[in-house]
Design an enzyme around this catalytic site. Sequence first.
Site, PDB file in Angstrom:
ATOM      1  N   HIS A  92      50.677  43.133  33.837  1.00 28.24           N
ATOM      2  CA  HIS A  92      49.691  44.201  33.978  1.00 28.24           C
ATOM      3  C   HIS A  92      48.270  43.654  33.883  1.00 28.24           C
ATOM      4  CE1 HIS A  92      47.753  48.161  33.383  1.00 28.24           C
ATOM      5  NE2 HIS A  92      47.027  47.526  32.478  1.00 28.24           N
ATOM      6  N   GLU A  93      48.015  42.801  32.894  1.00 29.08           N
ATOM      7  CA  GLU A  93      46.678  42.226  32.753  1.00 29.08           C
ATOM      8  C   GLU A  93      46.340  41.333  33.937  1.00 29.08           C
ATOM      9  OE1 GLU A  93      44.709  43.453  30.704  1.00 29.08           O
ATOM     10  OE2 GLU A  93      46.244  44.565  29.600  1.00 29.08           O
ATOM     11  N   HIS A  96      44.807  43.159  36.785  1.00 28.04           N
ATOM     12  CA  HIS A  96      43.351  43.328  36.767  1.00 28.04           C
ATOM     13  C   HIS A  96      42.650  42.124  37.380  1.00 28.04           C
ATOM     14  CE1 HIS A  96      43.546  47.029  34.623  1.00 28.04           C
ATOM     15  NE2 HIS A  96      44.029  46.506  33.505  1.00 28.04           N
ATOM     16  N   HIS A 100      40.217  42.088  40.584  1.00 30.57           N
ATOM     17  CA  HIS A 100      38.907  41.432  40.573  1.00 30.57           C
ATOM     18  C   HIS A 100      38.754  40.520  41.785  1.00 30.57           C
ATOM     19  CE1 HIS A 100      35.776  38.869  38.191  1.00 30.57           C
ATOM     20  NE2 HIS A 100      35.223  39.645  39.093  1.00 30.57           N
TER      21      HIS A 100
END
Length: 223
Positions: A92-93, A96, A100
């Site tokens: 999940h991280e 991100h 980006h």
Amino acid sequence: MYWILFIGIAIASWLIQKNLEKKFKEYSKLPVIMTGKEVAEKMLRSNGITDVKVVSTRGMLTDHYNPVDKTLNLSEGVYNVASVAAAAVAAHECGHAVQHKYGYAPLKLRSALVPAVNISSKLVTIVLLVGMFLIETFPQIMLLGIILFGVTTLFSVVTLPVEIDASKRALAWLDHSGLTSGETQKKAESALRSAAYTYVIAAVSSLATLLYYIAIFMGGRDD
């Protein structure tokens, strides 16, 4: 009416948090072949991301991606743990970081709001308190407080698509990579869905509070 709503939101928030903690603890006992750190590094590489560093951070469920210094921070229960929960959180991280890289619009908007949110969070409480006290003589102060709180509410609302999209990217990658499948894929999805609910309730709470302050402002002006 507002107090009933706030109590309901507070109870819902507590239940959602407890459910998330329960699932994280349960799914932390389901093994996979890679640690959270290894999952993150592999997902980053598979997306052609070579400038993000995976590091360990203290605490539980303190995982986050920092787009400023390009670090992917994994908590102690994720970094060196090989479990379904750790894999889901790490992926999940990474979602991100992928957002980006490709300039995902809601993430760009959320990042742009950070400086304003930092300022608003420092001032909003005192401005609203003074504004409510002086609403009949200087309603402009209350209005300023509402605007400041509105910034933090906007941040909460914008966060929703950012988090949901990161989870979708994570689950798609976990399935495609074969790290999770069948029952473990369902568990990973369940864990990330529970995490998403925390952002939903935070946004609902912020919106309800904003409406409450607007109601006070309109009532004060009517007087």
